[in-house]
Write an enzyme that holds these catalytic residues in place. Sequence first.
Site, short mmCIF file in Angstrom:
data_model
loop_
_atom_site.label_atom_id
_atom_site.label_comp_id
_atom_site.label_asym_id
_atom_site.label_seq_id
_atom_site.Cartn_x
_atom_site.Cartn_y
_atom_site.Cartn_z
N ALA A 11 0.82 -1.21 0.00
CA ALA A 11 0.00 0.00 0.00
C ALA A 11 0.86 1.26 0.00
O ALA A 11 0.60 2.21 -0.75
CB ALA A 11 -0.94 0.00 1.20
N TYR A 213 -2.33 -22.13 -5.39
CA TYR A 213 -2.14 -21.50 -6.70
C TYR A 213 -0.64 -21.35 -6.96
O TYR A 213 0.17 -21.28 -6.03
CB TYR A 213 -2.84 -20.15 -6.79
CG TYR A 213 -2.50 -19.14 -5.71
CD1 TYR A 213 -1.42 -18.27 -5.84
CD2 TYR A 213 -3.28 -19.04 -4.56
CE1 TYR A 213 -1.12 -17.35 -4.87
CE2 TYR A 213 -3.00 -18.11 -3.58
CZ TYR A 213 -1.91 -17.27 -3.73
OH TYR A 213 -1.61 -16.34 -2.75
#
Length: 398
Positions: A11, A213
């Site tokens: 962020a 994944y």
Amino acid sequence: MRILIAGAGIAGLAAALALVRKGHAVQVIEQAAALEEVGAGLQLGPNAMCVLAALGLGEAVASAGQAPAAITLRDGRSAREILKVPLGEAAKRRWGAAYVTLHRADLVGILAEALERAQPGALALGVTLAAIDHRPDGVAITTASGDAHSADLLIGADGIRSQVRDTLVGPDTPRFTGHVAWRALVRIDPADPAAPPPGVGAWLGPRRHAVTYRIRPDLVNLVAVTEQADWREEGWNLPGDADRLRADFAGWNALTRLLDRVEHPLRWALHDRKPMRAWHKGRAVLIGDACHPMLPFLAQGAAMGIEDGFALAELLPMTGDPEPALARFFALRQPRTARIQAMARSNGVDFHEGNPLATLAMRLPLGRAAASRPDAVMARWDWLYGGGPGGLHGGKLA
């Protein structure tokens, strides 16, 4: 404006890059001596990739990661497919960007390098924030080494244990959710038929679930979540016992070979916080996990931090009082992040549904809809993945 950013995570770096590209002077301070991440993967939905493309990093991030063809929900024990959400080219056509999975450290590195190119020296490592002085016309900080810095605006991007947040609203007590996550990066042979199938896989069962994944062709990110009555430490890199992990998921045969390769898993106690009533005070504002930490059951924590940084840069004026823009930033972003927090919380319950009849009732209609009308299933996610960079809808931030 002169802008200080505390925290060089995803962020903070995304915000810094967006602000520099708008013409502001930015200084990012990070207490770590180096940008080294404990091994972890992350998922970036098309909403995050649209922002990164707007920052000129879409191709670099996509090249560093993998583009899964689908998100597939399966029964943990039988491996029976329950629901499939198409991604790949279908995601690009519908939402304007790919869905990407990659190593967290790779994304941080790409953002940091781009910031250095845009404004050399903007990132200062090994700097610990010691004190914050809020003033009517700005903010002053003092570091642990005694250095003083002043700015027109302070952005707290310092994560779930945010020191900036504590100075704005005081410390809070998070709620332990009863979920504990195992995390591991596992090396595989892509040609091994026993390896987890490509794509994002969510494996569901009573009181537990796992997500797999690939973040590189031969590297799988594993997150396996179980339930526990109590936990005292709010850490996400605590050492775990690989044998206990395998015991927790005994009988999940499709994952056995992967679990057998796990050597040093980490454990992460999942804590929850209610949405905050304000993200700013005076000339200081919070973004990312500092103001809206979220459970990982919607894979949107990193994406929301990226959106925050872009949105804040779009809203801030070049000069003058930033406080009206900070109020608008909160008003436009808080409903979206609160909705995602709530949905992630709900997913954590649904994924662990232990009543077979309730599980069947929840899953069968979804599976049938996905098989007959995949576009209808994708349409359910337009509000999250669509809308352009930072959730921009017709010039308004969602």
